[in-house]
Design a protein around this motif. Structure first.
Motif, PDB file in Angstrom:
ATOM      1  N   LYS A 247     -76.717   9.014  37.987  1.00 14.82           N
ATOM      2  CA  LYS A 247     -75.700   9.000  36.947  1.00 14.82           C
ATOM      3  C   LYS A 247     -74.969   7.659  36.970  1.00 14.82           C
ATOM      4  CE  LYS A 247     -74.800  14.003  37.059  1.00 14.82           C
ATOM      5  NZ  LYS A 247     -75.673  14.357  38.202  1.00 14.82           N
ATOM      6  N   GLU A 249     -71.794   7.100  36.335  1.00 12.60           N
ATOM      7  CA  GLU A 249     -70.476   7.287  36.948  1.00 12.60           C
ATOM      8  C   GLU A 249     -69.519   6.143  36.579  1.00 12.60           C
ATOM      9  OE1 GLU A 249     -71.097   7.964  41.130  1.00 12.60           O
ATOM     10  OE2 GLU A 249     -71.831  10.000  40.787  1.00 12.60           O
ATOM     11  N   GLU A 271     -63.834  15.710  35.598  1.00 12.44           N
ATOM     12  CA  GLU A 271     -64.456  16.995  35.308  1.00 12.44           C
ATOM     13  C   GLU A 271     -64.444  17.327  33.821  1.00 12.44           C
ATOM     14  OE1 GLU A 271     -66.074  18.952  37.458  1.00 12.44           O
ATOM     15  OE2 GLU A 271     -65.736  17.334  38.905  1.00 12.44           O
ATOM     16  N   ASP A 273     -65.292  18.082  30.201  1.00 15.36           N
ATOM     17  CA  ASP A 273     -66.552  18.524  29.618  1.00 15.36           C
ATOM     18  C   ASP A 273     -66.809  17.727  28.343  1.00 15.36           C
ATOM     19  OD1 ASP A 273     -68.851  19.877  29.016  1.00 15.36           O
ATOM     20  OD2 ASP A 273     -67.840  21.664  28.235  1.00 15.36           O
ATOM     21  N   ASN A 277     -68.981  11.869  29.498  1.00 18.53           N
ATOM     22  CA  ASN A 277     -68.623  11.848  30.919  1.00 18.53           C
ATOM     23  C   ASN A 277     -69.869  11.559  31.739  1.00 18.53           C
ATOM     24  OD1 ASN A 277     -67.771  12.208  33.522  1.00 18.53           O
ATOM     25  ND2 ASN A 277     -66.870  14.234  33.191  1.00 18.53           N
ATOM     26  N   TYR A 279     -70.075  10.948  34.770  1.00 16.95           N
ATOM     27  CA  TYR A 279     -70.034  11.535  36.114  1.00 16.95           C
ATOM     28  C   TYR A 279     -70.744  12.889  36.119  1.00 16.95           C
ATOM     29  CZ  TYR A 279     -66.837   8.121  38.159  1.00 16.95           C
ATOM     30  OH  TYR A 279     -66.282   6.959  38.660  1.00 16.95           O
ATOM     31  N   LYS A 280     -70.873  13.494  34.931  1.00 18.51           N
ATOM     32  CA  LYS A 280     -71.507  14.805  34.833  1.00 18.51           C
ATOM     33  C   LYS A 280     -72.858  14.751  34.126  1.00 18.51           C
ATOM     34  CE  LYS A 280     -69.041  18.462  34.234  1.00 18.51           C
ATOM     35  NZ  LYS A 280     -68.157  19.518  33.686  1.00 18.51           N
ATOM     36  N   ASN A 281     -73.064  13.724  33.305  1.00 19.03           N
ATOM     37  CA  ASN A 281     -74.291  13.631  32.512  1.00 19.03           C
ATOM     38  C   ASN A 281     -75.084  12.382  32.885  1.00 19.03           C
ATOM     39  OD1 ASN A 281     -73.672  15.883  30.471  1.00 19.03           O
ATOM     40  ND2 ASN A 281     -71.859  14.583  30.313  1.00 19.03           N
TER      41      ASN A 281
END
Length: 337
Positions: A247, A249, A271, A273, A277, A279-281
């Motif tokens: 990622k 990030e 975090e 959604d 993002n 950091y998540k995707n």
């Protein structure tokens, strides 16, 4: 025999006529082609100026290629009585239709406003700058970026969310107060198209990347980098991560998802959604997150090759680059305390 010679002479004559006609048509075509202006050109059309006088002023200032081509265009389209006097500004690519449209609308007697669009702004922030100068209606400006017709095949389809994010090129412009939202948006797009050269397009294609992907990466680099020399290294780090499925990030993408730039991101911010993002995707963001300048575009196209996978912003704005997580964590302990 005399009859045959006469036929040959007639055949030669008609051949010369045909060649002359082809050459004339070719020259007429070239004369009528659009002109791309390197800088904004300001002209004044005096009261009472006829079509030939207007053509001379335009030609003398490099706005058209041929006076006769302009006169023919005006006559063919019945515009002779519609062209108005006044002060006008022209920039970017200008076709005969564009020029006559401006003169027909009578956008004369306008003043100019110098506007600087910094690197790293969103479409909304760019619209706010022009609106604050009294040049546009912000909502109309944004609506046109979403629904306008643009002659660039690398832009998303009409109505796509965040359609022109990253493509309203940051620069300093001379804006006529007579221009509308469409004129200004098209000027910014023309400048991007000029800066993103054919050499750059060939480089992107050779690397297997689209212009849109390059601009998206460059936009993240723009929002992350504070020191010029760090840009190509940061671009290289992101590409290294993409190559191995890590990622990105990027804090800059989280700030875009939040809709604000926070001095310090909290763990709860990471975090959020959102497809932005990173950091998540995995992968790049769905669209660019800002308008990158030329240096960031170049960095995205010509990144520094390295084994770095991490970078950390130091108090002075420069970055510390690391190859391993252990090195990165050590840098955190050193620079963030």
């Amino acid at each position: 025999m005399a009859k045959r010679k006469k036929q040959i002479r007639l055949g030669g004559f008609f051949l010369l006529v045909m060649i002359a006609a082809v050459l004339f048509m070719g020259q007429a075509y070239l004369a009528g082609r659009p002109v791309t202006l390197a800088e904004t050109v300001s002209i004044t059309i005096p009261d009472g100026s006829g079509t030939k006088a207007i053509a001379g002023i335009l030609k003398d200032n490099g706005v058209i290629r041929s006076e006769s081509a302009f006169v023919r265009y005006v006559k063919r389209n019945g515009l002779g009585q519609d062209l108005r006097s006044g002060s006008y500004t022209f920039s970017g690519e200008q076709s005969l239709a564009d020029i006559c449209s401006a003169l027909k609308k009578g956008r004369g007697n306008a003043t100019e406003v110098r506007v600087t669009i910094p690197e790293g702004l969103t479409v909304e922030q760019t619209a706010e700058i022009f609106a604050d100068k009294g040049l546009v209606d912000k909502d109309k400006f944004i609506d046109y970026t979403l629904n306008g017709d643009f002659p660039y095949d690398y832009l998303p389809a009409k109505g796509t969310p965040e359609r022109l994010e990253g493509f309203l090129f940051p620069d300093t412009y001379q804006i006529s107060t007579a221009w509308d939202e469409e004129d200004i948006v098209n000027m910014l797009l023309k400048q991007f198209d000029k800066v993103f050269t054919e050499e750059w397009r060939e480089k992107a294609e050779a690397d297997g990347r689209s212009i849109y992907e390059v601009v998206t990466l460059a936009s993240i680099v723009e929002r992350e980098a504070k020191v010029a020399g760090d840009r190509p290294i940061i671009a290289g780090v992101f590409l290294n991560r993409l190559d191995i499925g890590m990622k990105l990030e990027s804090c800059a993408t989280v700030q875009y998802a939040l809709g604000e730039v926070k001095p310090v991101l909290l763990y709860k911010d990471l975090e959020i959604d959102s497809p932005y993002n990173t950091y998540k995707n995995q992968g790049l963001t769905p669209t660019p997150i800002a308008a990158p300048g030329k240096a960031s575009l170049e960095a995205a196209l010509y990144p520094t090759e390295s084994d770095y996978l991490f970078f950390l912003a130091k108090p002075d704005g420069s970055h510390f680059f690391s190859k391993t997580l252990a090195e990165h964590n050590a840098a955190k302990n050193k620079y963030l305390k």
